[in-house]
Write an enzyme that holds these catalytic residues in place. Structure first.
Site, PDB file in Angstrom:
ATOM      1  N   LEU A  20     -17.510 -27.721 -46.220  1.00 51.58           N
ATOM      2  CA  LEU A  20     -18.382 -26.761 -46.901  1.00 51.58           C
ATOM      3  C   LEU A  20     -17.891 -25.344 -46.678  1.00 51.58           C
ATOM      4  O   LEU A  20     -17.852 -24.534 -47.601  1.00 51.58           O
ATOM      5  CB  LEU A  20     -19.814 -26.917 -46.393  1.00 51.58           C
ATOM      6  CG  LEU A  20     -20.481 -28.277 -46.623  1.00 51.58           C
ATOM      7  CD1 LEU A  20     -21.888 -28.277 -46.031  1.00 51.58           C
ATOM      8  CD2 LEU A  20     -20.519 -28.632 -48.102  1.00 51.58           C
ATOM      9  N   ASP A  39     -13.938 -20.352 -36.718  1.00 50.81           N
ATOM     10  CA  ASP A  39     -13.977 -21.800 -36.523  1.00 50.81           C
ATOM     11  C   ASP A  39     -13.192 -22.171 -35.277  1.00 50.81           C
ATOM     12  O   ASP A  39     -12.227 -21.484 -34.914  1.00 50.81           O
ATOM     13  CB  ASP A  39     -13.389 -22.510 -37.745  1.00 50.81           C
ATOM     14  CG  ASP A  39     -13.846 -23.952 -37.881  1.00 50.81           C
ATOM     15  OD1 ASP A  39     -13.555 -24.760 -36.979  1.00 50.81           O
ATOM     16  OD2 ASP A  39     -14.488 -24.265 -38.900  1.00 50.81           O
ATOM     17  N   ASP A  62     -16.631 -19.900 -31.094  1.00 48.82           N
ATOM     18  CA  ASP A  62     -17.598 -20.864 -30.571  1.00 48.82           C
ATOM     19  C   ASP A  62     -18.979 -20.260 -30.782  1.00 48.82           C
ATOM     20  O   ASP A  62     -19.319 -19.226 -30.186  1.00 48.82           O
ATOM     21  CB  ASP A  62     -17.334 -21.100 -29.085  1.00 48.82           C
ATOM     22  CG  ASP A  62     -18.338 -22.036 -28.436  1.00 48.82           C
ATOM     23  OD1 ASP A  62     -19.321 -22.436 -29.100  1.00 48.82           O
ATOM     24  OD2 ASP A  62     -18.155 -22.361 -27.244  1.00 48.82           O
ATOM     25  N   VAL A  63     -19.802 -20.887 -31.626  1.00 52.74           N
ATOM     26  CA  VAL A  63     -21.088 -20.291 -31.984  1.00 52.74           C
ATOM     27  C   VAL A  63     -22.049 -20.216 -30.801  1.00 52.74           C
ATOM     28  O   VAL A  63     -23.028 -19.458 -30.845  1.00 52.74           O
ATOM     29  CB  VAL A  63     -21.766 -21.051 -33.142  1.00 52.74           C
ATOM     30  CG1 VAL A  63     -20.933 -20.949 -34.403  1.00 52.74           C
ATOM     31  CG2 VAL A  63     -22.044 -22.505 -32.772  1.00 52.74           C
ATOM     32  N   SER A 152     -30.244 -28.957 -43.816  1.00 54.39           N
ATOM     33  CA  SER A 152     -29.955 -30.287 -44.362  1.00 54.39           C
ATOM     34  C   SER A 152     -31.263 -30.854 -44.862  1.00 54.39           C
ATOM     35  O   SER A 152     -32.341 -30.520 -44.348  1.00 54.39           O
ATOM     36  CB  SER A 152     -29.374 -31.199 -43.280  1.00 54.39           C
ATOM     37  OG  SER A 152     -29.373 -32.559 -43.701  1.00 54.39           O
ATOM     38  N   TYR A 165     -30.628 -34.303 -34.791  1.00 49.60           N
ATOM     39  CA  TYR A 165     -30.093 -33.557 -35.930  1.00 49.60           C
ATOM     40  C   TYR A 165     -31.220 -33.047 -36.819  1.00 49.60           C
ATOM     41  O   TYR A 165     -31.210 -31.883 -37.258  1.00 49.60           O
ATOM     42  CB  TYR A 165     -29.152 -34.458 -36.718  1.00 49.60           C
ATOM     43  CG  TYR A 165     -28.451 -33.799 -37.874  1.00 49.60           C
ATOM     44  CD1 TYR A 165     -27.400 -32.912 -37.659  1.00 49.60           C
ATOM     45  CD2 TYR A 165     -28.827 -34.072 -39.188  1.00 49.60           C
ATOM     46  CE1 TYR A 165     -26.745 -32.300 -38.729  1.00 49.60           C
ATOM     47  CE2 TYR A 165     -28.179 -33.474 -40.261  1.00 49.60           C
ATOM     48  CZ  TYR A 165     -27.138 -32.591 -40.026  1.00 49.60           C
ATOM     49  OH  TYR A 165     -26.502 -31.989 -41.087  1.00 49.60           O
ATOM     50  N   LYS A 169     -32.048 -29.114 -37.683  1.00 53.85           N
ATOM     51  CA  LYS A 169     -32.038 -28.589 -39.052  1.00 53.85           C
ATOM     52  C   LYS A 169     -33.436 -28.143 -39.486  1.00 53.85           C
ATOM     53  O   LYS A 169     -33.566 -27.179 -40.259  1.00 53.85           O
ATOM     54  CB  LYS A 169     -31.480 -29.646 -40.007  1.00 53.85           C
ATOM     55  CG  LYS A 169     -29.996 -29.941 -39.792  1.00 53.85           C
ATOM     56  CD  LYS A 169     -29.139 -28.685 -39.955  1.00 53.85           C
ATOM     57  CE  LYS A 169     -27.654 -28.990 -39.940  1.00 53.85           C
ATOM     58  NZ  LYS A 169     -26.827 -27.792 -40.177  1.00 53.85           N
ATOM     59  N   THR A 200     -17.526 -34.373 -48.359  1.00 51.16           N
ATOM     60  CA  THR A 200     -16.594 -33.749 -47.424  1.00 51.16           C
ATOM     61  C   THR A 200     -15.673 -34.815 -46.840  1.00 51.16           C
ATOM     62  O   THR A 200     -15.923 -36.014 -46.971  1.00 51.16           O
ATOM     63  CB  THR A 200     -17.357 -33.066 -46.287  1.00 51.16           C
ATOM     64  OG1 THR A 200     -18.088 -34.061 -45.556  1.00 51.16           O
ATOM     65  CG2 THR A 200     -18.330 -32.018 -46.827  1.00 51.16           C
TER      66      THR A 200
END
Length: 259
Positions: A20, A39, A62-63, A152, A165, A169, A200
């Site tokens: 994405l 990234d 690294d977020v 998501s 997850y 989200k 993807t």
């Protein structure tokens, strides 16, 4: 008419080497923005930067690390005024039931790691990039920047084994309107895309039989979503100055049901 010309501005795409994110990098570059690919996947990010060449750079990011995110933001600001950010990081997610079939509880580590990446990481980038955007000069609408998050449809309809997850989200979804209201004072817009089943490389790795089942569950069109369609929506959110605080499903009317 809304202009999609981003010439003279910079953008940062978190997870820009993923499926994405890469599509978003390409779309923003096509519309004139200088782009930082933020990234952890250095090899793929460098390949993409080398291909696009003009004002596209990779910064390993690294977020979950504030210094790392700040370095990527600083790199983007050197390319021009940072007015666009798209958050599309991925890569980790635990798939397990809260109580396993053998009666043991799910791991707390898996839950917290998933939230760290998708929710805490999103908030970390959001707070840092918006603080930087708040220093920009406002445009004619008083806008200083725009941010797009990625949730998501699992955040609305989490499936069995998706508790971590889905919770992460759902948190991103819940952050959208509250965050938009927080940032309104500074002229920064915040919107979120909630994709369904997207085509993807990671999704294609599940194999054709599974992909066919996914396609069958999409009302119309009967296919997986294209990454280019995600990029088109992200661009629209960044450039439509009256769109704010919204979560838009991109799923072909797909609704997850218990499996």
């Amino acid at each position: 008419m809304t202009s999609t010309d981003l010439s003279g501005t910079a953008a940062i795409v978190i997870g820009g080497a993923g499926g994405l994110g890469e599509a978003v990098v390409r779309r923003l570059h096509e519309h004139g923005a200088a782009v930082v690919i933020a990234d952890l996947d250095g090899d793929r990010a460098r390949e993409l930067a080398d291909e696009l060449l003009d004002s596209v750079v990779h910064i390993r990011t690294d977020v979950t690390d504030s210094d790392s995110v700040s370095a990527a933001i600083e790199a983007a600001s050197r390319l021009g005024p940072l007015r666009s950010a798209v958050l599309a990081q991925g890569g980790w997610g635990v798939a397990e039931r809260i109580v396993q079939r053998d009666g043991s509880p799910a791991s707390l580590e898996g839950f917290t790691r998933t939230l760290d990446l998708y929710l805490t990481g999103t908030y970390n980038v959001l707070r840092l990039v918006s603080a930087h955007m708040a220093t920009n000069d406002p445009d004619g609408d008083g806008e200083r920047g725009a941010i797009v998050q990625t949730a998501s449809i699992a955040g609305f309809e989490g499936q069995i084994g998706q508790s971590a997850y889905a919770a992460a989200k759902a948190g991103v979804i819940g952050l959208t309107l509250s965050g938009a209201r927080d940032l309104a004072t500074f002229g920064i817009r915040l919107n979120t895309i909630a994709p369904g089943t997207m085509q993807t490389a990671m999704m294609e790795s599940v194999g054709e039989p599974a992909l066919e089942r996914f396609r069958a569950n999409v009302p119309f069109p009967k296919r997986l979503g294209r990454t280019s369609e995600f990029a088109d929506l992200a661009l629209g959110m960044l450039t439509n100055h009256y769109l704010n605080g919204e979560v838009v499903r991109l799923d072909g009317a797909q609704r997850f049901t218990p499996r």
